[in-house]
Motif scaffolding. Structure first.
Motif, short mmCIF file in Angstrom:
data_model
loop_
_atom_site.label_atom_id
_atom_site.label_comp_id
_atom_site.label_asym_id
_atom_site.label_seq_id
_atom_site.Cartn_x
_atom_site.Cartn_y
_atom_site.Cartn_z
N LEU A 41 0.86 -1.17 0.00
CA LEU A 41 0.00 0.00 0.00
C LEU A 41 0.91 1.23 0.00
O LEU A 41 1.65 1.46 0.95
CB LEU A 41 -0.90 0.02 1.24
N TRP A 42 0.86 2.00 -1.09
CA TRP A 42 1.65 3.23 -1.19
C TRP A 42 0.79 4.38 -0.68
O TRP A 42 -0.25 4.71 -1.27
CB TRP A 42 2.04 3.52 -2.64
N VAL A 43 1.21 5.02 0.43
CA VAL A 43 0.49 6.18 0.97
C VAL A 43 1.29 7.42 0.56
O VAL A 43 2.38 7.67 1.06
CB VAL A 43 0.36 6.10 2.51
N LEU A 44 0.73 8.19 -0.38
CA LEU A 44 1.47 9.27 -1.03
C LEU A 44 1.10 10.63 -0.47
O LEU A 44 -0.02 10.84 0.01
CB LEU A 44 1.19 9.25 -2.54
N THR A 45 2.04 11.57 -0.55
CA THR A 45 1.75 12.96 -0.24
C THR A 45 0.69 13.46 -1.23
O THR A 45 0.48 12.86 -2.28
CB THR A 45 3.02 13.81 -0.36
N PRO A 46 0.00 14.58 -0.90
CA PRO A 46 -1.08 15.06 -1.78
C PRO A 46 -0.67 15.23 -3.24
O PRO A 46 -1.45 14.97 -4.14
CB PRO A 46 -1.47 16.41 -1.14
N GLU A 47 0.57 15.66 -3.48
CA GLU A 47 1.05 15.84 -4.86
C GLU A 47 1.91 14.67 -5.33
O GLU A 47 2.53 14.73 -6.39
CB GLU A 47 1.87 17.14 -4.95
N GLY A 48 1.96 13.60 -4.53
CA GLY A 48 2.82 12.47 -4.86
C GLY A 48 2.31 11.66 -6.04
O GLY A 48 1.15 11.73 -6.42
N ARG A 49 3.22 10.87 -6.64
CA ARG A 49 2.85 10.03 -7.78
C ARG A 49 3.13 8.57 -7.43
O ARG A 49 4.02 8.25 -6.64
CB ARG A 49 3.64 10.41 -9.02
N CYS A 50 2.37 7.68 -8.04
CA CYS A 50 2.53 6.26 -7.76
C CYS A 50 3.83 5.76 -8.39
O CYS A 50 4.03 5.90 -9.60
CB CYS A 50 1.34 5.49 -8.33
N PRO A 51 4.73 5.16 -7.60
CA PRO A 51 6.04 4.78 -8.12
C PRO A 51 6.09 3.44 -8.82
O PRO A 51 7.10 3.09 -9.42
CB PRO A 51 6.92 4.77 -6.86
N SER A 52 5.00 2.65 -8.72
CA SER A 52 5.05 1.30 -9.28
C SER A 52 3.64 0.84 -9.66
O SER A 52 2.65 1.26 -9.05
CB SER A 52 5.65 0.32 -8.25
N GLU A 53 3.60 -0.03 -10.65
CA GLU A 53 2.31 -0.62 -11.03
C GLU A 53 1.88 -1.69 -10.01
O GLU A 53 0.74 -2.12 -9.99
CB GLU A 53 2.41 -1.25 -12.42
N ILE A 54 2.82 -2.13 -9.19
CA ILE A 54 2.55 -3.13 -8.18
C ILE A 54 2.05 -2.45 -6.92
O ILE A 54 2.68 -1.52 -6.42
CB ILE A 54 3.78 -3.98 -7.86
N GLY A 55 0.92 -2.87 -6.39
CA GLY A 55 0.39 -2.30 -5.16
C GLY A 55 -0.75 -1.34 -5.39
O GLY A 55 -1.17 -1.08 -6.53
N THR A 56 -1.26 -0.81 -4.29
CA THR A 56 -2.38 0.14 -4.30
C THR A 56 -1.85 1.51 -3.86
O THR A 56 -1.12 1.61 -2.88
CB THR A 56 -3.49 -0.30 -3.34
N CYS A 57 -2.23 2.57 -4.58
CA CYS A 57 -1.78 3.93 -4.27
C CYS A 57 -2.94 4.77 -3.77
O CYS A 57 -4.01 4.79 -4.38
CB CYS A 57 -1.16 4.59 -5.50
#
Length: 387
Positions: free
Chosen positions: A368-384
């Motif tokens: 589970l990728w928990v991103l900053t408000p302006e963050g981008r998903c770094p991988s196709e693997i997982g949930t952003c």
């Protein structure tokens, strides 16, 4: 109806078509109850104006005052003020609006980011939200000490002189203390719905929205995102089984001098915190705040690792929160975390990051990728999800 208000609307249609379209279809009512203008979000929105004010000023200054009040409403400043110090919130929200207005529309007395920085020796950036300015102002004792409400104004006094002279005058938002405010629709979603319709109609008529407010409007009226905490609970729910382990730290409730049992959750989760240089101190503080909320999510044994381009620390969640410090500030690589997870048998990883980095190796975990408000998903693997 006064010719002055009609002249003002016509002049604004020519110079600032979007703003004129916001109010052109709204009934206009002359009232001495407002100092300049007030837009009230009743079931049928209305624009109140003070004719005496229009008689005293030129069209350009009246345009500025009208657009200023329109932006307070469109930016939702009245409802966002709930629970806040009204004088300081007025200052913060005025800083946002005056930052976005044509300078020719601003009287010399208005509050701006530049003036606040100069007067109070602050270093606030342009383009922040009203909440960010409010927090900075509330943390400055001089701001609170030298600001006073006087009638429909907020006065900021010079340093060391609270009786003579003044640096700035700020008009209070009309809706805060006027008796009309009792008619404002309290339900935030309904109010947003009314405003979204007004904005949509104005855009259709004017052709476009001013570029300097597009980002604000898009963010304020975006469809709500699923809170990451909800995703987190779903991520963990049902994945672990309750286990009991004998412990010397607890005595059996049934038998004396016999070890008791401690309940354990059968899922181990690795939480990674990005401490690379691309993550600001403010974003890191947000990570810590969110980690505290994880403590309230039951169902897992959680260990926290810090990582920039390598692992910097590895401790249990409770201890990490108590440490309250940051290591790192180098480049970003996500691979060390997943190698650590492989070595230590973690099947589930929650990664707090801005997403700016590389994933070169195979990921064997559920992520589970928990991103900053302006963050981008770094991988196709997982949930952003964005915070």
């Amino acid at each position: 109806m006064s010719n002055k208000i009609n002249d003002l609307i016509i002049k604004t249609i020519i110079d600032y078509p979007f703003y004129s379209m916001v109010v052109s279809g709204i009934p206009r009512i002359e009232s001495k109850r407002v100092a300049k203008f007030g837009i009230y979000l009743q079931s049928v929105p209305k624009l109140y104006y003070n004719e005496d004010y229009l008689d005293k000023v030129g069209l350009k200054e009246a345009q500025g005052a009208l657009i200023h009040e329109i932006l307070h409403v469109l930016f939702f400043h009245t409802i966002r003020a709930k629970g806040k110090n009204i004088e300081i919130w007025n200052m913060a929200s005025d800083m946002v609006i005056n930052d976005r207005l044509d300078g020719s529309l601003l009287p010399s007395s208005v509050v701006t980011v530049g003036k606040i920085n100069a007067i109070f020796n602050m270093n606030l950036k342009h383009g922040l939200s009203a909440e960010e300015y409010y927090s900075a102002l509330m943390n400055n004792e001089e701001v609170k000490k030298r600001s006073r409400a006087q009638g429909s104004k907020i006065i900021i006094f010079p340093e060391g002189d609270m009786n003579n002279g003044k640096y700035m005058e700020i008009d209070k938002m009309e809706t805060f203390e006027d008796e009309y405010s009792s008619n404002i629709i309290e339900n935030e979603n309904i109010t947003k719905g009314i405003l979204k319709k007004i904005i949509s109609d104005a855009k259709k008529s004017a052709g476009e929205m001013p570029s300097n407010i597009v980002k604000d409007i898009e963010e304020l009226y975006a469809d709500p995102k699923i809170k990451w905490q909800i995703v987190m609970r779903r991520f963990l729910n049902g994945r672990g089984r309750v286990k009991y382990k004998r412990t010397h730290l607890r005595e059996s409730r049934r038998f004396e001098n016999v070890m008791g049992k401690r309940k354990q959750i059968g899922i181990n989760v690795l939480v990674a915190v990005d401490t690379s240089g691309s993550v600001t101190d403010e974003e890191f503080s947000r990570f810590i705040a969110e980690l505290k909320s994880i403590q309230r999510i039951s169902g897992a044994n959680i260990r926290v690792v810090e990582c920039d381009d390598s692992i910097n620390s590895s401790v249990p969640l409770e201890r990490y929160i108590r440490m309250n410090r940051r290591r790192g500030f180098e480049g970003t690589s996500f691979d060390p975390v997943f190698r650590y997870a492989d070595r230590n048998g973690y099947k589930f990883v929650v990664y707090f990051t801005d997403g700016y980095g590389t994933v070169k190796e195979k990921i064997n975990q559920t992520v589970l990728w928990v991103l900053t408000p302006e963050g981008r998903c770094p991988s196709e693997i997982g949930t952003c999800v964005n915070m």
